[in-house]
Design a protein around this motif. Sequence first.
Motif, PDB file in Angstrom:
ATOM      1  N   LYS A 161       4.171  -4.697  -7.372  1.00  0.00           N
ATOM      2  CA  LYS A 161       5.554  -4.605  -6.904  1.00  0.00           C
ATOM      3  C   LYS A 161       5.593  -4.364  -5.396  1.00  0.00           C
ATOM      4  O   LYS A 161       6.395  -4.963  -4.675  1.00  0.00           O
ATOM      5  CB  LYS A 161       6.289  -3.491  -7.653  1.00  0.00           C
ATOM      6  N   LEU A 162       4.739  -3.466  -4.905  1.00  0.00           N
ATOM      7  CA  LEU A 162       4.695  -3.207  -3.467  1.00  0.00           C
ATOM      8  C   LEU A 162       4.337  -4.464  -2.689  1.00  0.00           C
ATOM      9  O   LEU A 162       4.899  -4.719  -1.623  1.00  0.00           O
ATOM     10  CB  LEU A 162       3.689  -2.097  -3.146  1.00  0.00           C
ATOM     11  N   GLN A 163       3.405  -5.247  -3.212  1.00  0.00           N
ATOM     12  CA  GLN A 163       3.026  -6.496  -2.537  1.00  0.00           C
ATOM     13  C   GLN A 163       4.234  -7.413  -2.391  1.00  0.00           C
ATOM     14  O   GLN A 163       4.480  -7.970  -1.314  1.00  0.00           O
ATOM     15  CB  GLN A 163       1.912  -7.212  -3.301  1.00  0.00           C
TER      16      GLN A 163
ATOM     17  N   LEU B  61      10.016  -7.966   2.741  1.00  0.00           N
ATOM     18  CA  LEU B  61      10.434  -7.169   3.895  1.00  0.00           C
ATOM     19  C   LEU B  61       9.857  -7.745   5.187  1.00  0.00           C
ATOM     20  O   LEU B  61      10.545  -7.791   6.210  1.00  0.00           O
ATOM     21  CB  LEU B  61       9.992  -5.714   3.725  1.00  0.00           C
ATOM     22  N   ASN B  62       8.638  -8.196   5.156  1.00  0.00           N
ATOM     23  CA  ASN B  62       8.010  -8.769   6.346  1.00  0.00           C
ATOM     24  C   ASN B  62       8.736 -10.031   6.814  1.00  0.00           C
ATOM     25  O   ASN B  62       8.770 -10.323   8.006  1.00  0.00           O
ATOM     26  CB  ASN B  62       6.532  -9.066   6.082  1.00  0.00           C
TER      27      ASN B  62
ATOM     28  N   PHE C 291      -2.581  -0.789   2.659  1.00  0.00           N
ATOM     29  CA  PHE C 291      -2.414  -1.746   1.569  1.00  0.00           C
ATOM     30  C   PHE C 291      -1.861  -3.073   2.100  1.00  0.00           C
ATOM     31  O   PHE C 291      -2.345  -4.142   1.751  1.00  0.00           O
ATOM     32  CB  PHE C 291      -1.485  -1.172   0.492  1.00  0.00           C
ATOM     33  N   PHE C 292      -0.855  -3.001   2.953  1.00  0.00           N
ATOM     34  CA  PHE C 292      -0.236  -4.199   3.518  1.00  0.00           C
ATOM     35  C   PHE C 292      -1.234  -5.002   4.349  1.00  0.00           C
ATOM     36  O   PHE C 292      -1.293  -6.224   4.252  1.00  0.00           O
ATOM     37  CB  PHE C 292       0.976  -3.808   4.370  1.00  0.00           C
TER      38      PHE C 292
ATOM     39  N   SER D 240      -6.101  -2.662   0.318  1.00  0.00           N
ATOM     40  CA  SER D 240      -6.697  -1.452  -0.250  1.00  0.00           C
ATOM     41  C   SER D 240      -5.632  -0.634  -0.984  1.00  0.00           C
ATOM     42  O   SER D 240      -4.579  -0.335  -0.439  1.00  0.00           O
ATOM     43  CB  SER D 240      -7.307  -0.585   0.850  1.00  0.00           C
ATOM     44  N   LYS D 241      -5.936  -0.256  -2.212  1.00  0.00           N
ATOM     45  CA  LYS D 241      -5.019   0.548  -3.022  1.00  0.00           C
ATOM     46  C   LYS D 241      -5.303   2.039  -2.906  1.00  0.00           C
ATOM     47  O   LYS D 241      -4.695   2.844  -3.609  1.00  0.00           O
ATOM     48  CB  LYS D 241      -5.118   0.123  -4.483  1.00  0.00           C
ATOM     49  N   ALA D 242      -6.188   2.430  -2.007  1.00  0.00           N
ATOM     50  CA  ALA D 242      -6.620   3.824  -1.886  1.00  0.00           C
ATOM     51  C   ALA D 242      -5.479   4.789  -1.585  1.00  0.00           C
ATOM     52  O   ALA D 242      -5.499   5.917  -2.027  1.00  0.00           O
ATOM     53  CB  ALA D 242      -7.697   3.945  -0.818  1.00  0.00           C
ATOM     54  N   GLY D 243      -4.451   4.379  -0.855  1.00  0.00           N
ATOM     55  CA  GLY D 243      -3.380   5.286  -0.472  1.00  0.00           C
ATOM     56  C   GLY D 243      -2.090   5.126  -1.234  1.00  0.00           C
ATOM     57  O   GLY D 243      -1.072   5.712  -0.864  1.00  0.00           O
ATOM     58  N   ILE D 244      -2.127   4.330  -2.301  1.00  0.00           N
ATOM     59  CA  ILE D 244      -0.929   4.108  -3.121  1.00  0.00           C
ATOM     60  C   ILE D 244      -1.287   4.294  -4.584  1.00  0.00           C
ATOM     61  O   ILE D 244      -2.462   4.360  -4.936  1.00  0.00           O
ATOM     62  CB  ILE D 244      -0.338   2.696  -2.906  1.00  0.00           C
ATOM     63  N   GLN D 245      -0.265   4.339  -5.434  1.00  0.00           N
ATOM     64  CA  GLN D 245      -0.533   4.356  -6.872  1.00  0.00           C
ATOM     65  C   GLN D 245      -0.890   2.919  -7.275  1.00  0.00           C
ATOM     66  O   GLN D 245      -0.083   2.008  -7.091  1.00  0.00           O
ATOM     67  CB  GLN D 245       0.690   4.843  -7.639  1.00  0.00           C
ATOM     68  N   PRO D 246      -2.087   2.702  -7.804  1.00  0.00           N
ATOM     69  CA  PRO D 246      -2.525   1.349  -8.146  1.00  0.00           C
ATOM     70  C   PRO D 246      -1.554   0.586  -9.050  1.00  0.00           C
ATOM     71  O   PRO D 246      -1.405  -0.624  -8.912  1.00  0.00           O
ATOM     72  CB  PRO D 246      -3.870   1.574  -8.844  1.00  0.00           C
ATOM     73  N   LYS D 247      -0.841   1.302  -9.934  1.00  0.00           N
ATOM     74  CA  LYS D 247       0.100   0.621 -10.820  1.00  0.00           C
ATOM     75  C   LYS D 247       1.301   0.058 -10.058  1.00  0.00           C
ATOM     76  O   LYS D 247       2.034  -0.769 -10.580  1.00  0.00           O
ATOM     77  CB  LYS D 247       0.561   1.544 -11.948  1.00  0.00           C
TER      78      LYS D 247
END
Length: 92
Positions: free
Chosen positions: A29-31, A37-38, A13-14, A18-25
Amino acid sequence: MIKSFRHRGVEKFFKTGSKAGIQPKHAQKLQLLLTVLNAATEPEQMNVPGWDGHSLKGELVRHWAVKVNGNWRLTFTFEGADAVLVDYQDYH
């Protein structure tokens, strides 16, 4: 700068969006969390109001966690000024 991941889905995803390995919702927030963090050079920079940033204990001593949503957390540790072992996990 983020140097390594434990969770392949959040790494993908990072790097690609691609949202394939995370919960799309959790994507928005993850972004935000991964972008901050980066840029962070120490874990305390992730202690933003509302993110519930805190250090962990037990087997994950020296690791930190920030809230994604519900029981989901982004966990990480630092080596020097770099974030490493970035993980995405459900605490329950």
